[in-house]
Design a protein around this motif. Structure first.
Motif: not given
Length: 424
Positions: A285-296
């Motif tokens: 999963v690469t998250t797109l909307s959590n600016d404080y803790m994005p996960l790549l």
């Protein structure tokens, strides 16, 4: 092929990834890996060069690994810009998660609206009420060892109605109290851990308790079995839908009216890596909307299968990688594949299929109000034996209680190994 809004949204994800790259370069955790992978543009080649990450990387040097220079957790909390939550600890110890104030509700509603039936209910009831039934260790809001008043268990339009970690041990008096609270609350839907929901449903069925306000039931928190869904639909007489995600990623997939799991494209970019011959692989999963803790390229710990259809991608969630079993020929067997053996089965409210190191299995189950017949059990175990290529016979045991893991979640399948570190 018709260019549906869903297909357009899915194909535009790479453009969104490219827009986010400058922001991700400012995150200390990714700065070196993005430079090393030469990610100047967000294409598939770029992402395939990035290393996969998991909870150890998230935990190391937290929160400095996510917050850019000049920001601190204390400052963000003081300014009321963020919320700090914790994972349930299903696959490892609990982990802190940072997200912007209000982000959780926004991404959840976005996922719910992937189901048009649910979307109509949300439109009809702008202040839609829910009653949540889950283990206190999973909800992040209430404590499993301290009694809390109804006011302390009410958060906006959500009422948490149980404080028990093991649903099978909830007393009749407590279940009556839960039913009374839900009846007075008059929710439009129940948000349930499926095992907790089933225990409550069987009590309601036994005592003829109905909730006229209910429009649907939402299952989340853990894998929802065919046997859970059958009981929830039978007792409450409303549609049951599956919502899949995690605390750290938000909600990734929502079941639509056709029983398909649709991706929430604005929330995350999904990959399937190391797929087997059946197309089942690890969900990344690469998250797109959590600016404080994005996960790549985050390894969420679950196995999934992507179905590419003319109108968009659909997914089958196969359960946790650590909960897979092994067939006699060495092939991996997932929780979802085991659960398919219970299609049409009756008399079982919840189960756990345990496999020892030598491959022997035992099916332990909590009976429904009317237990399964010997013929019914034989049919289920025959299918399990065929799946596992196991001819020696699977033992069965009816028991009143099955105990969850430390996280508060139940395991439908588990493999017992002498060296836990070797387990996937």
């Amino acid at each position: 092929m018709l260019a549906t809004p869903e297909l357009i949204r899915g194909t535009s994800q790479l453009a969104q990834l490219e827009e986010l790259l400058p922001r991700w370069r400012a995150v200390p955790l990714y700065r070196d890996s993005l430079v090393y992978a030469h990610c100047r543009h967000a294409d598939f080649d770029c992402f395939q060069r990035l290393p996969l990450m998991a909870k150890p990387e998230m935990r190391q040097n937290f929160p400095k690994n996510f917050l850019p220079a000049g920001q601190s957790l204390e400052m963000l909390l003081e300014k009321d810009l963020i919320e700090l939550e914790y994972t349930s600890g299903t696959s490892s110890e609990r982990l802190p998660v940072i997200f912007g104030r209000g982000w959780w509700n926004v991404q959840e509603e976005r996922a719910l609206r992937l189901n048009s039936f649910v979307a109509k209910v949300l439109d009809q009831f702008p202040n839609v009420r829910r009653a949540t039934i889950t283990s206190p260790t999973c909800n992040g809001l209430t404590c499993p060892t301290v009694w809390m008043s109804r006011e302390q268990r009410t958060f906006g339009n959500a009422l948490f109605v149980n404080l028990a970690r093991i649903p099978f041990l909830i007393s009749e008096a407590e279940l009556l109290h839960m039913a009374a609270e839900i009846s007075e609350w008059s929710p439009q839907f129940l948000d349930v851990d499926p095992v907790h929901g089933v225990r409550f449903a069987l009590y309601c069925e036994q005592h003829g308790i109905k909730f006229p306000s209910l429009k649907f039931i939402l299952c989340s928190y853990e894998f929802v079995s065919i046997v859970h869904r059958r009981i929830l639909e039978r007792v409450f007489g409303v549609p049951v839908f599956n919502l899949y995600g995690s605390t750290e990623t938000g909600h990734l997939l929502m079941e639509n009216e056709a029983g398909e799991m649709k991706p929430s494209c604005d929330t995350a970019f999904l990959e399937i890596v190391d797929a087997d011959l059946h197309g089942v692989g690890e969900l990344v999963v690469t998250t797109l909307s959590n600016d404080y803790m994005p996960l790549l390229r985050y390894r969420i710990g679950d196995l999934a299968e992507r179905h590419v259809l003319p109108y968009g991608n659909r997914y089958t969630v196969h359960g946790r990688a650590r909960d897979t079993l092994s067939a006699r020929d060495g092939q991996r067997v997932t929780t979802w594949q085991v659960d398919q053996c219970f299609v049409g089965a009756s008399g079982i409210a919840h189960y756990e299929l345990r496999q020892n190191e030598n491959g022997d299995c035992i099916l332990r189950f909590v009976p429904d109000r009317v237990p399964p017949t010997e013929e019914e059990l034989r049919r289920v175990t025959s299918q399990l034996e065929a799946l596992l290529k196991f001819s020696a016979g699977i033992k069965t045991e009816a028991i009143p209680v099955l105990v969850p893991a430390a996280s508060g979640k139940f395991r439908l399948t588990c493999r017992i190994v002498s060296n836990p570190a070797a387990q996937p």
